[in-house]
Design a protein around this motif. Structure first.
Motif, PDB file in Angstrom:
ATOM      1  N   SER A  62      20.902  35.311  55.950  1.00 12.71           N
ATOM      2  CA  SER A  62      21.967  35.761  55.028  1.00 12.71           C
ATOM      3  C   SER A  62      21.840  35.102  53.722  1.00 12.71           C
ATOM      4  O   SER A  62      21.321  34.047  53.778  1.00 12.71           O
ATOM      5  CB  SER A  62      23.189  35.699  55.850  1.00 12.71           C
ATOM      6  OG  SER A  62      23.457  34.310  55.910  1.00 12.71           O
ATOM      7  N   ASP A  63      22.588  35.723  52.692  1.00  7.22           N
ATOM      8  CA  ASP A  63      22.779  35.138  51.383  1.00  7.22           C
ATOM      9  C   ASP A  63      24.411  35.533  51.266  1.00  7.22           C
ATOM     10  O   ASP A  63      25.041  36.064  52.071  1.00  7.22           O
ATOM     11  CB  ASP A  63      22.044  35.446  50.318  1.00  7.22           C
ATOM     12  CG  ASP A  63      21.856  36.941  50.273  1.00  7.22           C
ATOM     13  OD1 ASP A  63      23.077  37.964  50.669  1.00  7.22           O
ATOM     14  OD2 ASP A  63      20.989  37.612  49.484  1.00  7.22           O
ATOM     15  N   THR A  64      24.959  35.333  49.881  1.00  6.34           N
ATOM     16  CA  THR A  64      26.355  35.406  49.573  1.00  6.34           C
ATOM     17  C   THR A  64      26.650  36.748  49.748  1.00  6.34           C
ATOM     18  O   THR A  64      27.730  37.289  49.686  1.00  6.34           O
ATOM     19  CB  THR A  64      26.604  34.842  48.117  1.00  6.34           C
ATOM     20  OG1 THR A  64      25.440  35.420  47.027  1.00  6.34           O
ATOM     21  CG2 THR A  64      26.233  33.280  48.091  1.00  6.34           C
ATOM     22  N   ASN A  65      25.681  37.695  49.645  1.00  8.33           N
ATOM     23  CA  ASN A  65      25.780  39.310  49.695  1.00  8.33           C
ATOM     24  C   ASN A  65      25.817  39.828  51.166  1.00  8.33           C
ATOM     25  O   ASN A  65      26.070  41.052  51.373  1.00  8.33           O
ATOM     26  CB  ASN A  65      24.966  40.135  48.972  1.00  8.33           C
ATOM     27  CG  ASN A  65      25.266  39.598  47.273  1.00  8.33           C
ATOM     28  OD1 ASN A  65      26.156  39.716  46.605  1.00  8.33           O
ATOM     29  ND2 ASN A  65      24.001  39.029  46.767  1.00  8.33           N
ATOM     30  N   GLY A  66      25.617  39.177  51.941  1.00  4.05           N
ATOM     31  CA  GLY A  66      25.684  39.400  53.614  1.00  4.05           C
ATOM     32  C   GLY A  66      24.289  39.281  54.097  1.00  4.05           C
ATOM     33  O   GLY A  66      23.676  38.463  53.809  1.00  4.05           O
ATOM     34  N   CYS A  67      23.925  40.124  55.236  1.00 10.22           N
ATOM     35  CA  CYS A  67      22.709  39.767  56.120  1.00 10.22           C
ATOM     36  C   CYS A  67      21.676  40.246  55.239  1.00 10.22           C
ATOM     37  O   CYS A  67      21.521  41.330  54.294  1.00 10.22           O
ATOM     38  CB  CYS A  67      22.817  40.661  57.213  1.00 10.22           C
ATOM     39  SG  CYS A  67      24.255  39.973  58.263  1.00 10.22           S
TER      40      CYS A  67
ATOM     41  N   ILE B  64      15.190  43.187  53.530  1.00 10.26           N
ATOM     42  CA  ILE B  64      15.958  44.260  53.119  1.00 10.26           C
ATOM     43  C   ILE B  64      17.283  43.738  52.667  1.00 10.26           C
ATOM     44  O   ILE B  64      18.055  43.117  53.559  1.00 10.26           O
ATOM     45  CB  ILE B  64      16.132  45.230  54.104  1.00 10.26           C
ATOM     46  CG1 ILE B  64      14.743  45.935  54.398  1.00 10.26           C
ATOM     47  CG2 ILE B  64      17.135  46.536  53.356  1.00 10.26           C
ATOM     48  CD1 ILE B  64      14.749  46.945  55.670  1.00 10.26           C
ATOM     49  N   SER B  65      17.589  43.720  51.591  1.00 12.67           N
ATOM     50  CA  SER B  65      18.840  43.101  50.848  1.00 12.67           C
ATOM     51  C   SER B  65      20.025  44.111  50.794  1.00 12.67           C
ATOM     52  O   SER B  65      19.760  45.346  50.596  1.00 12.67           O
ATOM     53  CB  SER B  65      18.896  42.498  49.729  1.00 12.67           C
ATOM     54  OG  SER B  65      19.839  42.272  48.967  1.00 12.67           O
ATOM     55  N   GLN B  66      21.308  43.641  51.439  1.00 14.36           N
ATOM     56  CA  GLN B  66      22.296  44.416  51.292  1.00 14.36           C
ATOM     57  C   GLN B  66      22.771  44.586  49.986  1.00 14.36           C
ATOM     58  O   GLN B  66      23.383  45.849  49.645  1.00 14.36           O
ATOM     59  CB  GLN B  66      23.454  43.873  52.206  1.00 14.36           C
ATOM     60  CG  GLN B  66      23.256  44.444  53.765  1.00 14.36           C
ATOM     61  CD  GLN B  66      24.402  43.752  54.518  1.00 14.36           C
ATOM     62  OE1 GLN B  66      25.173  42.638  54.308  1.00 14.36           O
ATOM     63  NE2 GLN B  66      25.080  44.685  55.412  1.00 14.36           N
ATOM     64  N   ALA B  67      22.747  43.994  49.180  1.00 13.24           N
ATOM     65  CA  ALA B  67      23.004  43.872  47.970  1.00 13.24           C
ATOM     66  C   ALA B  67      22.188  45.039  46.909  1.00 13.24           C
ATOM     67  O   ALA B  67      22.785  45.566  46.127  1.00 13.24           O
ATOM     68  CB  ALA B  67      22.906  42.645  47.151  1.00 13.24           C
ATOM     69  N   THR B  68      21.049  44.787  46.969  1.00 12.63           N
ATOM     70  CA  THR B  68      20.054  45.640  46.322  1.00 12.63           C
ATOM     71  C   THR B  68      19.633  47.118  46.876  1.00 12.63           C
ATOM     72  O   THR B  68      19.065  47.972  46.185  1.00 12.63           O
ATOM     73  CB  THR B  68      18.583  44.896  46.025  1.00 12.63           C
ATOM     74  OG1 THR B  68      17.905  44.692  47.270  1.00 12.63           O
ATOM     75  CG2 THR B  68      18.912  43.726  45.525  1.00 12.63           C
ATOM     76  N   ARG B  69      20.013  47.085  48.309  1.00 15.60           N
ATOM     77  CA  ARG B  69      19.504  48.155  49.173  1.00 15.60           C
ATOM     78  C   ARG B  69      17.975  48.612  48.959  1.00 15.60           C
ATOM     79  O   ARG B  69      17.724  49.809  48.813  1.00 15.60           O
ATOM     80  CB  ARG B  69      20.430  49.524  48.787  1.00 15.60           C
ATOM     81  CG  ARG B  69      21.882  49.495  49.206  1.00 15.60           C
ATOM     82  CD  ARG B  69      22.364  50.693  49.120  1.00 15.60           C
ATOM     83  NE  ARG B  69      23.988  50.558  49.253  1.00 15.60           N
ATOM     84  CZ  ARG B  69      24.770  51.883  49.276  1.00 15.60           C
ATOM     85  NH1 ARG B  69      24.283  53.009  48.839  1.00 15.60           N
ATOM     86  NH2 ARG B  69      26.015  51.763  49.490  1.00 15.60           N
TER      87      ARG B  69
ATOM     88  N   GLN C 118      12.509  28.935  54.298  1.00 17.53           N
ATOM     89  CA  GLN C 118      13.879  28.534  53.719  1.00 17.53           C
ATOM     90  C   GLN C 118      13.668  27.903  52.398  1.00 17.53           C
ATOM     91  O   GLN C 118      13.010  27.136  52.040  1.00 17.53           O
ATOM     92  CB  GLN C 118      14.257  27.315  54.691  1.00 17.53           C
ATOM     93  CG  GLN C 118      15.991  27.113  54.242  1.00 17.53           C
ATOM     94  CD  GLN C 118      16.431  26.300  55.146  1.00 17.53           C
ATOM     95  OE1 GLN C 118      16.009  25.616  55.971  1.00 17.53           O
ATOM     96  NE2 GLN C 118      17.908  26.249  55.151  1.00 17.53           N
ATOM     97  N   VAL C 119      14.749  28.691  51.642  1.00 20.22           N
ATOM     98  CA  VAL C 119      14.646  28.455  50.054  1.00 20.22           C
ATOM     99  C   VAL C 119      16.326  28.328  49.686  1.00 20.22           C
ATOM    100  O   VAL C 119      16.652  29.440  49.849  1.00 20.22           O
ATOM    101  CB  VAL C 119      13.935  29.508  49.388  1.00 20.22           C
ATOM    102  CG1 VAL C 119      14.025  29.096  47.950  1.00 20.22           C
ATOM    103  CG2 VAL C 119      12.479  29.479  49.601  1.00 20.22           C
ATOM    104  N   LYS C 120      16.476  26.935  49.227  1.00 22.28           N
ATOM    105  CA  LYS C 120      18.138  26.968  48.656  1.00 22.28           C
ATOM    106  C   LYS C 120      18.907  27.375  49.882  1.00 22.28           C
ATOM    107  O   LYS C 120      19.614  28.530  49.369  1.00 22.28           O
ATOM    108  CB  LYS C 120      18.026  27.623  47.352  1.00 22.28           C
ATOM    109  CG  LYS C 120      17.350  26.831  46.225  1.00 22.28           C
ATOM    110  CD  LYS C 120      17.864  27.586  44.990  1.00 22.28           C
ATOM    111  CE  LYS C 120      17.050  26.845  43.733  1.00 22.28           C
ATOM    112  NZ  LYS C 120      17.040  27.407  42.407  1.00 22.28           N
ATOM    113  N   ASN C 121      18.922  26.972  50.886  1.00 18.76           N
ATOM    114  CA  ASN C 121      19.720  27.335  51.981  1.00 18.76           C
ATOM    115  C   ASN C 121      19.708  28.719  52.586  1.00 18.76           C
ATOM    116  O   ASN C 121      20.886  29.362  53.258  1.00 18.76           O
ATOM    117  CB  ASN C 121      21.446  26.937  51.562  1.00 18.76           C
ATOM    118  CG  ASN C 121      21.430  25.648  51.279  1.00 18.76           C
ATOM    119  OD1 ASN C 121      20.941  24.699  52.086  1.00 18.76           O
ATOM    120  ND2 ASN C 121      22.373  25.261  50.447  1.00 18.76           N
ATOM    121  N   ARG C 122      18.877  29.566  52.303  1.00 18.94           N
ATOM    122  CA  ARG C 122      18.713  30.681  52.740  1.00 18.94           C
ATOM    123  C   ARG C 122      17.375  31.164  53.146  1.00 18.94           C
ATOM    124  O   ARG C 122      16.337  30.493  52.652  1.00 18.94           O
ATOM    125  CB  ARG C 122      19.178  31.915  51.785  1.00 18.94           C
ATOM    126  CG  ARG C 122      18.347  32.068  50.571  1.00 18.94           C
ATOM    127  CD  ARG C 122      18.684  33.249  49.713  1.00 18.94           C
ATOM    128  NE  ARG C 122      17.993  33.526  48.768  1.00 18.94           N
ATOM    129  CZ  ARG C 122      17.790  34.896  48.066  1.00 18.94           C
ATOM    130  NH1 ARG C 122      18.170  35.748  48.601  1.00 18.94           N
ATOM    131  NH2 ARG C 122      17.374  34.930  46.925  1.00 18.94           N
TER     132      ARG C 122
END
Length: 341
Positions: free
Chosen positions: A215-220, A237-242, A298-302
């Protein structure tokens, strides 16, 4: 008595194609072949497990013995085909017959389903109707698992119905036999396994069984894959960018049409170089047909999901518009094969 037949020559193959297919008919694309292969695997009910370097899972199906040691039934990707053959631990490879030669493939799948071999001959081919599909030729033709007796040994290979023979790899050569046995799997119920669901960036709903990688700040962040330049490349697949973010060439690519990995009971375990653990989850293939696997870093806590390409000995991830190679990474392995680790 086994009747040995020489593999078809280039001239014979040209004649055969002229008899059975239009000369100007194109071969199936890699995407079409792999989708056809997936459908046939589902219908056959056979269970295949990825492994490498001679390793086999505990449920691996024994094919016979060579030089006093057991070998197992396997299959491997080669020149656009998925070809059945023998996993020989001593040789640390799956040995397949293709194009007149025997080939050793260090990354392969192992058969983990029960079944039996039934006889086929030039005079009696009825058992071929019950044979379980286990591979695909470069032209899209189904391939089956065959077994022949040669020099006092039982040797596994591929059955190609249009050629009327079972091909085996032996002492570096491909040999064809018109009398052989063919494998019929025992699959009383459909196998429950992971699958891929096609979507695009206009779909607002995530499939209920989509597999989360982090996950990141935008979700799973979900595990996905997408086609690019003849490849089918795993990524996230990012929820932020779809979009599905993949690594290819030297750049990060955001694909608007992609697939979610669903119903996958697996976990990430430490990976290294070109070692593919038993039970690794196949993620796609390169533009050259090399199997790709699902890795993350793992890069910067994600966690960023990318592709593990065995011949390159790294996991490539898409990050900041670029592709970054990591020699240290994690690789996705089915739960059934991580419980003892």
């Amino acid at each position: 008595m086994v009747n040995k037949v020489s593999p078809l020559s280039a001239t014979q193959m040209a004649i055969w194609r002229g008899m059975w297919a239009y000369e100007d008919e194109p071969r199936l694309s890699r995407v079409a072949r792999m989708r056809t292969m997936d459908r046939r695997d589902f219908l056959s009910g056979l269970k295949w497990v990825w492994a490498c370097n001679g390793a086999v899972p505990s449920q691996a199906l024994v094919g016979g013995k060579l030089d006093g040691q057991q070998y197992y039934i396997g299959r491997a990707h080669h020149q656009g085909s998925v070809t059945p053959g023998m996993v020989i631990p001593k040789r640390k490879a799956c040995c397949i017959a293709w194009g007149g030669d025997e080939h050793d493939k260090d990354v392969y799948e192992v058969l983990c389903s029960d079944g039996r071999f039934v006889p086929v001959s030039e005079r009696s081919t009825g058992n071929l109707l019950n044979a379980s599909s286990a591979g695909i030729s470069e032209d899209g033709e189904p391939l089956f698992i065959g077994l022949v007796q040669h020099e006092g040994k039982l040797i596994c290979g591929k059955v190609q119905r249009s050629h009327g023979v079972c091909y085996i790899g032996y002492k570096g050569r491909e040999m064809g036999f018109s009398e052989y046995q063919v494998f019929v799997g025992i699959a009383p119920t459909p196998l429950e396994s992971h699958y891929w669901v096609m979507c695009d960036d206009s779909d607002s709903d995530v499939p209920a069984a989509a597999t989360v990688a982090g996950s990141d700040t935008n979700g799973c962040l979900y595990i996905g894959r997408a086609g690019h330049r003849g490849s089918c490349t795993p990524g996230y697949i990012s929820q932020a960018t779809r979009k599905c973010h993949i690594a290819w060439g030297s750049d990060e690519h955001r694909k608007s049409r992609f697939e979610y990995l669903c119903n996958c009971r697996a976990r990430f375990v430490p990976g290294r170089e070109n070692f593919i653990p038993v039970g690794a989850v196949g993620g796609g293939y390169s533009e050259f047909g090399e199997p790709l696997f699902i890795g993350r870093v793992q890069v910067k806590n994600r966690y960023i999901v990318g592709k593990v390409q065995p011949t390159h000995k790294v996991c490539y991830i898409p990050y900041g518009g670029k592709v970054i190679a990591h020699a240290e990474y994690e690789i996705l392995v089915l739960d059934d094969y991580t419980k003892s680790s």
